[in-house]
Write an enzyme that holds these catalytic residues in place. Structure first.
Site, PDB file in Angstrom:
ATOM      1  N   LYS A 196      55.303   7.151  57.869  1.00  0.00           N
ATOM      2  CA  LYS A 196      54.950   6.142  56.863  1.00  0.00           C
ATOM      3  C   LYS A 196      55.366   6.622  55.471  1.00  0.00           C
ATOM      4  O   LYS A 196      55.822   5.826  54.647  1.00  0.00           O
ATOM      5  CB  LYS A 196      53.462   5.822  56.913  1.00  0.00           C
ATOM      6  CG  LYS A 196      53.033   5.091  58.194  1.00  0.00           C
ATOM      7  CD  LYS A 196      53.673   3.711  58.312  1.00  0.00           C
ATOM      8  CE  LYS A 196      53.072   2.897  59.442  1.00  0.00           C
ATOM      9  NZ  LYS A 196      53.634   1.531  59.547  1.00  0.00           N
ATOM     10  N   ALA A 215      55.809  -3.895  62.824  1.00  0.00           N
ATOM     11  CA  ALA A 215      55.694  -3.149  64.086  1.00  0.00           C
ATOM     12  C   ALA A 215      55.354  -1.708  63.765  1.00  0.00           C
ATOM     13  O   ALA A 215      55.969  -1.093  62.890  1.00  0.00           O
ATOM     14  CB  ALA A 215      57.006  -3.227  64.872  1.00  0.00           C
ATOM     15  N   ALA A 266      54.047  11.374  58.364  1.00  0.00           N
ATOM     16  CA  ALA A 266      55.448  11.650  58.018  1.00  0.00           C
ATOM     17  C   ALA A 266      56.282  10.374  58.067  1.00  0.00           C
ATOM     18  O   ALA A 266      57.092  10.109  57.168  1.00  0.00           O
ATOM     19  CB  ALA A 266      56.018  12.699  58.972  1.00  0.00           C
ATOM     20  N   TYR A 313      52.465  10.099  62.172  1.00  0.00           N
ATOM     21  CA  TYR A 313      52.201   8.845  61.448  1.00  0.00           C
ATOM     22  C   TYR A 313      52.375   9.064  59.951  1.00  0.00           C
ATOM     23  O   TYR A 313      53.048   8.290  59.276  1.00  0.00           O
ATOM     24  CB  TYR A 313      50.789   8.357  61.761  1.00  0.00           C
ATOM     25  CG  TYR A 313      50.485   6.957  61.254  1.00  0.00           C
ATOM     26  CD1 TYR A 313      50.941   5.839  61.952  1.00  0.00           C
ATOM     27  CD2 TYR A 313      49.747   6.761  60.097  1.00  0.00           C
ATOM     28  CE1 TYR A 313      50.657   4.564  61.506  1.00  0.00           C
ATOM     29  CE2 TYR A 313      49.457   5.485  59.641  1.00  0.00           C
ATOM     30  CZ  TYR A 313      49.915   4.385  60.353  1.00  0.00           C
ATOM     31  OH  TYR A 313      49.642   3.116  59.895  1.00  0.00           O
TER      32      TYR A 313
HETATM   33  N1  LIG Z   1      45.139  -1.537  61.102  1.00  0.00           N
HETATM   34  C1  LIG Z   1      45.164  -0.660  60.105  1.00  0.00           C
HETATM   35  O1  LIG Z   1      44.127  -0.087  59.702  1.00  0.00           O
HETATM   36  C2  LIG Z   1      46.462  -0.396  59.386  1.00  0.00           C
HETATM   37  C3  LIG Z   1      46.393   0.221  58.139  1.00  0.00           C
HETATM   38  C4  LIG Z   1      47.573   0.481  57.446  1.00  0.00           C
HETATM   39  C5  LIG Z   1      48.791   0.135  58.014  1.00  0.00           C
HETATM   40  N2  LIG Z   1      48.828  -0.465  59.225  1.00  0.00           N
HETATM   41  C6  LIG Z   1      50.151  -0.801  59.777  1.00  0.00           C
HETATM   42  O2  LIG Z   1      50.196  -2.188  59.968  1.00  0.00           O
HETATM   43  C7  LIG Z   1      51.206  -2.478  60.939  1.00  0.00           C
HETATM   44  C8  LIG Z   1      50.681  -3.550  61.868  1.00  0.00           C
HETATM   45  O3  LIG Z   1      49.585  -3.016  62.589  1.00  0.00           O
HETATM   46  P1  LIG Z   1      48.272  -3.857  62.876  1.00  0.00           P
HETATM   47  O4  LIG Z   1      47.171  -3.184  62.190  1.00  0.00           O
HETATM   48  O5  LIG Z   1      48.527  -5.295  62.641  1.00  0.00           O
HETATM   49  O6  LIG Z   1      48.046  -3.542  64.442  1.00  0.00           O
HETATM   50  P2  LIG Z   1      48.551  -4.265  65.758  1.00  0.00           P
HETATM   51  O7  LIG Z   1      47.890  -5.573  65.919  1.00  0.00           O
HETATM   52  O8  LIG Z   1      48.363  -3.252  66.848  1.00  0.00           O
HETATM   53  O9  LIG Z   1      50.085  -4.528  65.482  1.00  0.00           O
HETATM   54  C9  LIG Z   1      51.129  -3.634  65.814  1.00  0.00           C
HETATM   55  C10 LIG Z   1      52.258  -4.493  66.327  1.00  0.00           C
HETATM   56  O10 LIG Z   1      53.435  -3.706  66.475  1.00  0.00           O
HETATM   57  C11 LIG Z   1      54.124  -4.224  67.588  1.00  0.00           C
HETATM   58  N3  LIG Z   1      55.038  -3.213  68.071  1.00  0.00           N
HETATM   59  C12 LIG Z   1      54.759  -1.924  68.370  1.00  0.00           C
HETATM   60  N4  LIG Z   1      55.868  -1.314  68.793  1.00  0.00           N
HETATM   61  C13 LIG Z   1      56.865  -2.222  68.759  1.00  0.00           C
HETATM   62  C14 LIG Z   1      58.239  -2.198  69.068  1.00  0.00           C
HETATM   63  N5  LIG Z   1      58.840  -1.090  69.523  1.00  0.00           N
HETATM   64  N6  LIG Z   1      58.967  -3.329  68.900  1.00  0.00           N
HETATM   65  C15 LIG Z   1      58.378  -4.465  68.438  1.00  0.00           C
HETATM   66  N7  LIG Z   1      57.079  -4.548  68.127  1.00  0.00           N
HETATM   67  C16 LIG Z   1      56.341  -3.437  68.290  1.00  0.00           C
HETATM   68  C17 LIG Z   1      53.035  -4.581  68.593  1.00  0.00           C
HETATM   69  O11 LIG Z   1      53.449  -5.617  69.458  1.00  0.00           O
HETATM   70  P3  LIG Z   1      53.991  -5.345  70.954  1.00  0.00           P
HETATM   71  O12 LIG Z   1      53.097  -4.309  71.567  1.00  0.00           O
HETATM   72  O13 LIG Z   1      53.912  -6.698  71.594  1.00  0.00           O
HETATM   73  O14 LIG Z   1      55.408  -4.898  70.808  1.00  0.00           O
HETATM   74  C18 LIG Z   1      51.954  -5.120  67.676  1.00  0.00           C
HETATM   75  O15 LIG Z   1      52.034  -6.526  67.541  1.00  0.00           O
HETATM   76  C19 LIG Z   1      51.550  -1.159  61.601  1.00  0.00           C
HETATM   77  O16 LIG Z   1      52.813  -0.726  61.139  1.00  0.00           O
HETATM   78  C20 LIG Z   1      50.474  -0.205  61.118  1.00  0.00           C
HETATM   79  O17 LIG Z   1      50.954   1.124  60.986  1.00  0.00           O
HETATM   80  C21 LIG Z   1      47.684  -0.738  59.933  1.00  0.00           C
END
Ligand SMILES: NC(=O)c1ccc[n+]([C@@H]2O[C@H](COP(=O)([O-])OP(=O)(O)OC[C@H]3O[C@@H](n4cnc5c(N)ncnc54)[C@H](OP(=O)(O)O)[C@@H]3O)[C@@H](O)[C@H]2O)c1
Length: 243
Positions: free
Chosen positions: A161, A92, A159, A157
């Site tokens: 991460k 999340a 800070a 973000y």
């Molecule tokens: N995409 C990138 O380029 C990238 C790169 C490095 C790291 N990341 C990290 O990867 C992780 C997953 O992101 P993703 O890329 O897969 O994007 P994503 O599809 O937008 O996934 C983020 C997920 O977090 C959930 N979420 C947000 N707030 C929440 C809360 N309070 N409680 C429970 N669930 C929550 C959302 O679901 P709901 O809205 O249904 O709650 C969503 O399923 C994140 O931590 C992000 O920082 C992403």
């Protein structure tokens, strides 16, 4: 299930989309039973359907992963249903387009830190008794920007991460004695909905050369499946296009 995981249980947050969803499907294919949390119940049910279609077992636990009551109730459900918890994948996450000191606002700063850092700290604290019992693995889904400073990732973000690195390292320093292992996982650009938080949303061409969620899920599976005496303290996975 054709399990190599022997019925082990992983609880995944952010499981309704992107990396969390892909991690659930990948782990289930390896024989893990998966508990799924996120706020959108329909998205979690879709992930659960994909897991079950592949012959796996899924438990849908909708809710806000930063809420202590939700976390405690979810852990009770996992324990009551399966009697064990072997791993956490904390995916999340939140960012916002206003990323600079000049344009960010403090309520959004607090919300990003709560979702990305404080929430995982609370969740791991609550889950520790079960993780100690299993010699469990924690995967903090952090960011490339926590490994190599990136000026466009944002104040809150970056800070939050970077703080996950400290959570992971203190966990390893203090809980290895109980067999608990933690990985600070740092993905580069991944083609998910998360890119919609950027000030300039990437084009389809740009997305095509990024990591795909399944790439990160395979990395997560690699960490989850390590033998009990092996720990991946930090894992950086990026597309070759990453700058
Ligand atoms: N995409 C990138 O380029 C990238 C790169 C490095 C790291 N990341 C990290 O990867 C992780 C997953 O992101 P993703 O890329 O897969 O994007 P994503 O599809 O937008 O996934 C983020 C997920 O977090 C959930 N979420 C947000 N707030 C929440 C809360 N309070 N409680 C429970 N669930 C929550 C959302 O679901 P709901 O809205 O249904 O709650 C969503 O399923 C994140 O931590 C992000 O920082 C992403």
């Amino acid at each position: 299930m054709g399990s190599s995981a022997d019925g082990r249980v992983v609880w995944i947050t952010g499981a309704g989309s992107g990396i969390g969803r892909a991690a659930a499907i990948e782990a289930a294919a390896a024989g893990w039973r998966v508990a799924l949390t996120g706020r959108r119940e329909a998205a979690l049910e879709a992930t659960a359907d994909a897991v079950r279609e592949a012959g796996g077992s899924a438990l849908v636990l909708p809710g806000d992963a930063t809420s202590d009551p939700v976390v405690r109730a979810s852990l009770e459900r996992i324990d009551a249903t399966w009697g064990r918890l072997d791993a956490l994948v904390l995916a999340a996450g939140l960012n916002a387009p206003e990323r600079r000191w000049a344009d960010h606002d403090l309520p959004t700063f607090d919300e990003i830190v709560r979702v990305n850092l404080t929430g995982p700290a609370h969740l791991v604290t609550e889950a520790l008794p079960l993780l100690r019992a299993s010699g469990g693995v924690v995967v903090f889904v952090s960011s490339y920007s926590a490994w190599a400073f990136n000026p466009i990732a944002g104040v809150a973000y970056s800070a939050s991460k970077a703080g996950l690195s400290a959570l992971s390292r203190t966990l390893n320093a203090q809980e290895a004695v109980a067999g608990v292992r933690s990985c600070h996982l740092c993905p580069g650009d991944v083609n998910t909905d998360f890119l919609g938080h950027r000030p300039q949303v990437p084009s389809d061409d740009a997305r095509a050369v990024m990591l795909q969620p399944a790439d990160v899920a395979r990395s997560i599976r690699f960490v989850l499946e390590a033998p009990a005496h092996v720990r991946f303290d930090e894992l950086v996975v990026s597309p070759v296009s990453q700058t």
